[in-house]
Design a protein around this motif. Structure first.
Motif, mmCIF file in Angstrom:
data_model
loop_
_atom_site.group_PDB
_atom_site.id
_atom_site.type_symbol
_atom_site.label_atom_id
_atom_site.label_comp_id
_atom_site.label_asym_id
_atom_site.label_seq_id
_atom_site.Cartn_x
_atom_site.Cartn_y
_atom_site.Cartn_z
ATOM 1 N N LYS A 29 13.541 11.473 -2.246
ATOM 2 C CA LYS A 29 13.205 10.047 -2.151
ATOM 3 C C LYS A 29 14.453 9.234 -1.798
ATOM 4 N N PHE A 30 14.288 8.281 -0.933
ATOM 5 C CA PHE A 30 15.421 7.413 -0.599
ATOM 6 C C PHE A 30 14.951 5.991 -0.340
ATOM 7 N N ASN A 31 15.899 5.073 -0.381
ATOM 8 C CA ASN A 31 15.572 3.667 -0.142
ATOM 9 C C ASN A 31 15.719 3.373 1.348
ATOM 10 N N SER A 32 14.599 3.189 2.020
ATOM 11 C CA SER A 32 14.636 2.980 3.476
ATOM 12 C C SER A 32 14.700 1.503 3.826
ATOM 13 N N GLY A 33 14.493 0.634 2.834
ATOM 14 C CA GLY A 33 14.505 -0.802 3.097
ATOM 15 C C GLY A 33 13.226 -1.309 3.739
ATOM 16 N N THR A 34 12.225 -0.435 3.902
ATOM 17 C CA THR A 34 10.992 -0.820 4.589
ATOM 18 C C THR A 34 9.960 -1.435 3.648
ATOM 19 N N LEU A 89 8.019 2.020 -5.489
ATOM 20 C CA LEU A 89 9.053 1.671 -4.507
ATOM 21 C C LEU A 89 10.459 1.847 -5.083
ATOM 22 N N ASN A 90 10.702 1.267 -6.261
ATOM 23 C CA ASN A 90 12.039 1.339 -6.854
ATOM 24 C C ASN A 90 12.091 2.287 -8.048
ATOM 25 N N HIS A 91 11.189 3.239 -8.047
ATOM 26 C CA HIS A 91 11.087 4.199 -9.139
ATOM 27 C C HIS A 91 12.107 5.316 -8.911
ATOM 28 N N GLY A 92 13.014 5.551 -9.893
ATOM 29 C CA GLY A 92 14.085 6.502 -9.653
ATOM 30 C C GLY A 92 14.090 7.716 -10.555
ATOM 31 N N PRO A 143 3.874 -4.250 1.943
ATOM 32 C CA PRO A 143 5.223 -3.782 1.640
ATOM 33 C C PRO A 143 5.801 -4.484 0.408
ATOM 34 N N PHE A 144 6.695 -3.814 -0.259
ATOM 35 C CA PHE A 144 7.402 -4.332 -1.449
ATOM 36 C C PHE A 144 6.459 -4.668 -2.608
ATOM 37 N N THR A 145 5.276 -4.038 -2.650
ATOM 38 C CA THR A 145 4.350 -4.297 -3.745
ATOM 39 C C THR A 145 4.063 -3.057 -4.592
ATOM 40 N N GLY A 146 4.353 -1.883 -4.078
ATOM 41 C CA GLY A 146 3.929 -0.658 -4.750
ATOM 42 C C GLY A 146 4.755 -0.324 -5.978
#
Ligand code: FE
Length: 136
Positions: free
Chosen positions: A59-64, A36-39, A30-33
């Motif tokens: 796409k949404f930010n699930s916090g996962t 993840l924060n691509h908008g 998690p948090f490595t891809g």
């Protein structure tokens, strides 16, 4: 074409991590891809076959820690299968076109229009910006 030949060709165009996630049903940390924060606006594609599988609109930010989508680009783009591995009961998401593993879907996003969270590994995705010509 022989199955092993196809598999070898797929292996050549992927990083070892991508190959593990896509073809051996792995999960990236998690948090490595990279997505993840691509908008950016556009279409996420299958990293193996180039099929359009998820739109940036969903796409949404699930916090996962994994890219999350509330719906596939269309219902025929993905295949859902029951996954009972690792002592869990989950629903696996794979590419309907080439069968590669993409992630899992969970019914735990009540703040999303569909209530669904498609939890997808960045390693399985490519990206086509809006307006760009189709490419694999
Ligand atoms: Fe595919």
């Amino acid at each position: 074409m022989p199955k092993q030949f196809i598999e070898d060709e797929i292996k050549k165009k992927l990083t070892p991590e991508q190959y593990h996630v896509l073809r051996e049903k792995g999960t990236e940390a998690p948090f490595t891809g990279k997505y993840l924060n691509h908008g950016e606006n556009g279409m996420y594609t299958c990293a193996v076959c180039g099929a359009e599988i998820f739109s940036s609109d969903t796409k949404f930010n699930s916090g996962t820690g994994w890219p999350s989508f509330n719906n596939p680009a269309n219902t025929k783009a993905i295949k859902l299968t029951e996954d009972r591995s690792q002592s869990m009961r989950r629903v696996e998401v794979s590419c309907a076109n080439c069968g590669s593993h993409l992630g899992h879907v969970f019914n735990d996003a009540p703040n999303q229009p569909t209530g669904m969270r498609f939890c997808i590994n960045s390693a399985c995705l490519g990206f086509k910006p809006k307006g760009a010509k189709a490419k694999k």
